[in-house]
Design a protein around this motif. Sequence first.
Motif, PDB file in Angstrom:
ATOM      1  N   GLU A 142      42.581  94.274  83.131  1.00  0.00           N
ATOM      2  CA  GLU A 142      42.409  94.285  84.580  1.00  0.00           C
ATOM      3  C   GLU A 142      43.687  94.736  85.278  1.00  0.00           C
ATOM      4  OE1 GLU A 142      39.669  93.657  86.362  1.00  0.00           O
ATOM      5  OE2 GLU A 142      38.503  93.424  84.520  1.00  0.00           O
ATOM      6  N   LEU A 143      44.836  94.270  84.792  1.00  0.00           N
ATOM      7  CA  LEU A 143      46.117  94.673  85.390  1.00  0.00           C
ATOM      8  C   LEU A 143      46.338  96.175  85.242  1.00  0.00           C
ATOM      9  CD1 LEU A 143      48.612  91.830  84.383  1.00  0.00           C
ATOM     10  CD2 LEU A 143      47.919  92.469  86.686  1.00  0.00           C
ATOM     11  N   ALA A 145      44.112  98.514  84.679  1.00  0.00           N
ATOM     12  CA  ALA A 145      43.107  99.271  85.424  1.00  0.00           C
ATOM     13  C   ALA A 145      43.464  99.345  86.911  1.00  0.00           C
ATOM     14  CB  ALA A 145      41.731  98.644  85.244  1.00  0.00           C
ATOM     15  N   ALA A 146      44.125  98.302  87.433  1.00  0.00           N
ATOM     16  CA  ALA A 146      44.537  98.299  88.837  1.00  0.00           C
ATOM     17  C   ALA A 146      45.807  99.096  89.063  1.00  0.00           C
ATOM     18  CB  ALA A 146      44.730  96.859  89.312  1.00  0.00           C
ATOM     19  N   TRP A 148      48.820  98.278  87.864  1.00  0.00           N
ATOM     20  CA  TRP A 148      49.985  97.400  87.862  1.00  0.00           C
ATOM     21  C   TRP A 148      50.617  97.394  86.470  1.00  0.00           C
ATOM     22  CZ3 TRP A 148      49.587  92.389  91.229  1.00  0.00           C
ATOM     23  CH2 TRP A 148      49.088  92.727  92.488  1.00  0.00           C
ATOM     24  N   GLN A 178      43.435 103.052  79.858  1.00  0.00           N
ATOM     25  CA  GLN A 178      43.687 103.351  81.264  1.00  0.00           C
ATOM     26  C   GLN A 178      44.681 104.504  81.394  1.00  0.00           C
ATOM     27  OE1 GLN A 178      44.119 100.311  79.887  1.00  0.00           O
ATOM     28  NE2 GLN A 178      42.377  99.140  80.655  1.00  0.00           N
ATOM     29  N   TRP A 205      35.019 100.159  89.083  1.00  0.00           N
ATOM     30  CA  TRP A 205      36.329 100.589  89.583  1.00  0.00           C
ATOM     31  C   TRP A 205      37.271 101.023  88.462  1.00  0.00           C
ATOM     32  CZ3 TRP A 205      38.165 102.481  93.762  1.00  0.00           C
ATOM     33  CH2 TRP A 205      37.687 102.120  95.014  1.00  0.00           C
ATOM     34  N   PRO A 206      37.320 100.336  87.314  1.00  0.00           N
ATOM     35  CA  PRO A 206      38.240 100.811  86.256  1.00  0.00           C
ATOM     36  C   PRO A 206      37.943 102.227  85.773  1.00  0.00           C
ATOM     37  CG  PRO A 206      37.554  98.549  85.819  1.00  0.00           C
ATOM     38  CD  PRO A 206      36.710  99.036  86.961  1.00  0.00           C
ATOM     39  N   TRP A 239      34.373 101.524  97.724  1.00  0.00           N
ATOM     40  CA  TRP A 239      34.088 102.481  96.650  1.00  0.00           C
ATOM     41  C   TRP A 239      33.564 103.806  97.222  1.00  0.00           C
ATOM     42  CZ3 TRP A 239      34.649 103.457  91.586  1.00  0.00           C
ATOM     43  CH2 TRP A 239      33.740 104.275  90.938  1.00  0.00           C
TER      44      TRP A 239
END
Length: 435
Positions: A142-143, A145-146, A148, A178, A205-206, A239
């Motif tokens: 998740e990190l 993909a965002a 970060w 990613q 979103w990813p 989105w």
Amino acid sequence: MPHARSEPELHSRRVSLHIGASPEAAWKNVVRHWLERIGSRTLQDKKPAAVVTASRSQAYFFRSRLLAEGKSLLAVKFLSPPQLRELLLRGRDLQVPLREHLRLILAVTAEEFACKSTDDETVLVAKSIARDADRFLHELDELRAAGWTFNAIESPALREIAARFEQSVHACGFTFIQDADRAALAHAQPLLSNLLLFGFDAAHWPLWPLLHAATLSADEATVVLSDPRDEARDLDETWIGTWEETFGPAEVIPAINGGATASSVESLPIPASNVHFVIGRDTTQQARAIVALAAKFLADPHCERLGILFSGPGALPRLVATFLESAGIAHNEGIAHLAPSAFDDDAWRAWLELQQTPRLKPLFRLLRVIEGRIFDGMSVLQIEETLRRAYNDMLIDDIELLRDYCANGSDLRLGNAVARELEKIQVLPDNASLA
């Protein structure tokens, strides 16, 4: 946030966006015409055309509708997001690891961290990750993909484990998925003549860098978006706004019959009297009732396609699939018996058991599974007989000791041959480098 883009991309007419209130309206007004147009010209194009859907069922629906109408699908590729990623990264020196690889590397990293740390709380955290790395691996995904870095993790112990995990992944020559998607976006190449994206919303979103790269890799791209859902309106609006900010405003797809979407009852092509309700006392009765109804529907000469919809994976879909198989009814499973991973087979499980317990019984299980794939010129029975005789002499079932005894034991007729064959099976040490 969307990536920086050039001015031609912002005003490009080769990417068309559409927003529809229902899949039926999107099919009738956009998707069907796109497939018919592309199907008549794909043989003339040097580059292929592709349809990328968020789920396999959407692709099955498109193909079945066109095949029922006798339309050609030759040279049109139907891709899932992983297949799209493979196409965009083809020819690049990027190795995307399997999920099993990342789980193993993270577990090993956490275990090493636990052995070297002196803080009790840190050791407990590291041991917890080593036992079950999936949860922490999901958070790291998740990190990344965002966009970060792992420096955003507040806990010093978790931050250090994540940093060492990242170093180990890179040391193995792997590239995070990613980073691979962003590399495909940064170096997009013209690979497709036409592209259709369908069914993606804010839950994906990813995949934004991957989908963005796909649109840049096509001479012409058509993106079909759905109206924002009530339960996630803010996310879906963001989105859609990202797509419109990148490629221009979207065109609204007119609803069927020029009005609002019809209710479920009004849109049913069959009378309400044909709707059946069945109740079972337990899961087995429910599964038998479903299979009985399926057989009844299939006996109808007007039934061309039958679908069974479940709320999710569990005992009921597995029982239904089992009863369908026992009844000889061919079917396509979607959630009943999920396909195993690349490593999940009998040989892999037997090898894991042997690594955890390098003793005689786990070795015999492994030998029976891999018979003919490793040993040359010796049968499993010959190896088992020789090792049992060695065990009777030593009364120790440790594999390394038995192998040494077979190599040096003069009273064993096939001892040297068995020892040479056993050298092909290596037991991993407790601590070592990943290489």
